[in-house]
Design an enzyme around this catalytic site. Structure first.
Site, PDB file in Angstrom:
ATOM      1  N   PRO A 150       5.017   7.129   9.617  1.00 33.96           N
ATOM      2  CA  PRO A 150       4.420   6.900   9.786  1.00 33.96           C
ATOM      3  C   PRO A 150       3.742   6.642  11.093  1.00 33.96           C
ATOM      4  O   PRO A 150       4.068   5.470  11.672  1.00 33.96           O
ATOM      5  CB  PRO A 150       3.576   6.081   8.099  1.00 33.96           C
ATOM      6  CG  PRO A 150       5.845   6.120   7.984  1.00 33.96           C
ATOM      7  CD  PRO A 150       6.396   5.994   9.053  1.00 33.96           C
TER       8      PRO A 150
ATOM      9  N   TYR B 187      -0.811   6.001  12.213  1.00 34.51           N
ATOM     10  CA  TYR B 187      -1.615   4.815  12.055  1.00 34.51           C
ATOM     11  C   TYR B 187      -1.830   4.946  10.310  1.00 34.51           C
ATOM     12  O   TYR B 187      -3.257   6.223  10.439  1.00 34.51           O
ATOM     13  CB  TYR B 187      -2.832   5.159  12.454  1.00 34.51           C
ATOM     14  CG  TYR B 187      -2.635   4.392  14.451  1.00 34.51           C
ATOM     15  CD1 TYR B 187      -2.449   2.683  14.425  1.00 34.51           C
ATOM     16  CD2 TYR B 187      -2.134   4.783  15.510  1.00 34.51           C
ATOM     17  CE1 TYR B 187      -2.045   1.930  15.241  1.00 34.51           C
ATOM     18  CE2 TYR B 187      -1.851   4.443  16.372  1.00 34.51           C
ATOM     19  CZ  TYR B 187      -1.851   3.232  16.693  1.00 34.51           C
ATOM     20  OH  TYR B 187      -2.153   2.780  17.676  1.00 34.51           O
ATOM     21  N   ILE B 188      -1.722   4.200   8.942  1.00 37.00           N
ATOM     22  CA  ILE B 188      -2.366   4.486   7.856  1.00 37.00           C
ATOM     23  C   ILE B 188      -2.859   3.402   7.616  1.00 37.00           C
ATOM     24  O   ILE B 188      -2.499   2.059   7.554  1.00 37.00           O
ATOM     25  CB  ILE B 188      -0.897   5.087   6.867  1.00 37.00           C
ATOM     26  CG1 ILE B 188       0.044   5.273   7.595  1.00 37.00           C
ATOM     27  CG2 ILE B 188      -1.264   5.312   5.309  1.00 37.00           C
ATOM     28  CD1 ILE B 188      -0.185   6.412   7.608  1.00 37.00           C
TER      29      ILE B 188
ATOM     30  N   ASN C 277      11.880   0.820   1.970  1.00 35.13           N
ATOM     31  CA  ASN C 277      10.455   0.329   3.026  1.00 35.13           C
ATOM     32  C   ASN C 277       9.383  -0.433   3.375  1.00 35.13           C
ATOM     33  O   ASN C 277       8.942  -0.921   3.804  1.00 35.13           O
ATOM     34  CB  ASN C 277       9.269   1.165   1.171  1.00 35.13           C
ATOM     35  CG  ASN C 277       7.641   0.854   1.822  1.00 35.13           C
ATOM     36  OD1 ASN C 277       7.091   1.522   2.571  1.00 35.13           O
ATOM     37  ND2 ASN C 277       7.089  -0.023   0.779  1.00 35.13           N
TER      38      ASN C 277
ATOM     39  N   GLY D 257       0.406  -0.914   0.022  1.00 29.31           N
ATOM     40  CA  GLY D 257       0.021   0.268   0.462  1.00 29.31           C
ATOM     41  C   GLY D 257       0.438   1.721   0.208  1.00 29.31           C
ATOM     42  O   GLY D 257       0.772   1.915  -0.790  1.00 29.31           O
TER      43      GLY D 257
ATOM     44  N   GLY E 113       8.453  -4.156   4.611  1.00 29.50           N
ATOM     45  CA  GLY E 113       8.603  -4.405   6.028  1.00 29.50           C
ATOM     46  C   GLY E 113       7.869  -5.863   6.850  1.00 29.50           C
ATOM     47  O   GLY E 113       7.079  -5.957   5.788  1.00 29.50           O
TER      48      GLY E 113
ATOM     49  N   GLY F  32       3.170  -5.183  22.056  1.00 30.35           N
ATOM     50  CA  GLY F  32       3.110  -6.336  21.713  1.00 30.35           C
ATOM     51  C   GLY F  32       4.011  -6.006  20.109  1.00 30.35           C
ATOM     52  O   GLY F  32       4.170  -7.190  18.943  1.00 30.35           O
ATOM     53  N   GLN F  33       4.726  -5.236  20.368  1.00 34.25           N
ATOM     54  CA  GLN F  33       5.528  -5.019  19.068  1.00 34.25           C
ATOM     55  C   GLN F  33       6.971  -4.421  19.325  1.00 34.25           C
ATOM     56  O   GLN F  33       7.836  -4.437  18.374  1.00 34.25           O
ATOM     57  CB  GLN F  33       5.261  -3.837  18.097  1.00 34.25           C
ATOM     58  CG  GLN F  33       3.663  -3.796  17.641  1.00 34.25           C
ATOM     59  CD  GLN F  33       3.413  -3.079  16.168  1.00 34.25           C
ATOM     60  OE1 GLN F  33       4.108  -1.921  16.149  1.00 34.25           O
ATOM     61  NE2 GLN F  33       2.801  -3.726  15.365  1.00 34.25           N
TER      62      GLN F  33
ATOM     63  N   TYR G 234       9.369  -5.982  16.847  1.00 42.57           N
ATOM     64  CA  TYR G 234       9.294  -4.535  15.129  1.00 42.57           C
ATOM     65  C   TYR G 234      10.093  -3.027  15.371  1.00 42.57           C
ATOM     66  O   TYR G 234      10.316  -2.480  14.913  1.00 42.57           O
ATOM     67  CB  TYR G 234       7.687  -4.260  15.153  1.00 42.57           C
ATOM     68  CG  TYR G 234       7.126  -3.614  13.844  1.00 42.57           C
ATOM     69  CD1 TYR G 234       7.741  -3.641  12.161  1.00 42.57           C
ATOM     70  CD2 TYR G 234       6.444  -2.181  13.987  1.00 42.57           C
ATOM     71  CE1 TYR G 234       7.568  -3.356  11.622  1.00 42.57           C
ATOM     72  CE2 TYR G 234       6.853  -1.743  12.937  1.00 42.57           C
ATOM     73  CZ  TYR G 234       6.697  -2.717  11.848  1.00 42.57           C
ATOM     74  OH  TYR G 234       6.090  -0.875  10.294  1.00 42.57           O
TER      75      TYR G 234
END
Length: 242
Positions: A183, A185-186, A88, A12, A90, A149-150, A153
């Protein structure tokens, strides 16, 4: 011709970045790992808008495969070089660390952090020799404030932010800039299962962002107008910081 490589160009945000850079006159290398159809769809849109590009496949976690693919591209293009790189690609695997398996840690680190090294190093020398380059790393709000939880990440994206700042100091004299876009929340596949109605209450802009809004910032950082911006992290999050 000016060339730009966008890893994860079939996703996206990646697709929106590809289209934006194509509109700026770059010949786009739309990268994908497994979703060839999505990459071809992005390329189709680029062509329909009067731009140019091609698709390129490799696994960003495989250093040897990345090097081979990019060396082949260079061999096919003579003295041309890729002057813009957007890291980009991920991957996230959300789980509380108390239950996190080793592979859930390593896969996220490999895809988000080690890929920065794997893809950037084969292209960096040409940028330095030609005294022009733009490296733009798509990071995340998660790498700045951390999100439960990340842990995997957040660690990976924070690592890329640190690498961005360090590399910017190494190559800035050669007119190569290295910046990051973070970014919040996208609206993408990665956030489609989130409760936007509840989460937007935390965002001063009162909504999720769009891939195109991220792409606009990437496009600016790739432009000559951003030549004095180096080692920065630009937030695209509607005002959400904590």
């Amino acid at each position: 011709m000016n060339y730009a490589l966008v890893t994860g160009g079939s996703g996206g945000i990646g697709s929106a970045i590809c289209i934006k850079l194509a509109q700026m006159g770059y010949h786009i290398l739309v990268h994908y790992r497994s979703n060839k159809e999505a990459a071809e769809n992005t390329l189709k849109v680029i062509n329909e808008l009067g731009g140019s590009g091609e698709i390129i496949r490799f696994d960003v976690t495989d250093h040897g495969a990345v090097k081979t693919a990019l060396q082949k591209w260079k061999a096919d293009h003579g003295h041309e070089y890729i002057s813009v790189l957007v890291n980009n690609a991920g991957y996230s695997k959300d789980v509380l660390m108390v239950w996190m398996k080793p592979e859930e840690w390593s896969e996220v680190i490999d895809t988000n952090l080690n890929s920065f090294y794997n893809v950037t190093t084969p292209l960096l020398e040409d940028m330095v020799v030609n005294k022009f380059g733009r490296i733009i790393n798509v990071v995340s709000l998660s790498g700045i404030k951390g999100l439960p939880g990340q842990t995997n990440y957040s660690a990976a994206k924070a690592g890329v932010i640190g690498a961005t700042k360090a590399l910017a100091q190494e190559v800035g004299r050669k007119k190569v800039t290295v910046n990051a876009v973070a970014p919040g929340y996208i609206r993408t596949e990665m956030t489609k299962d989130l409760d936007e109605k509840e989460l937007k209450k935390l965002i001063p802009a009162n909504r999720f962002g769009t891939p195109e809004e991220v792409a606009e910032v990437v496009g600016f950082l790739a432009s000559n107008g951003a030549s004095y911006i180096n080692g920065e992290v630009i937030h695209v999050n509607g005002g959400l910081y904590t």
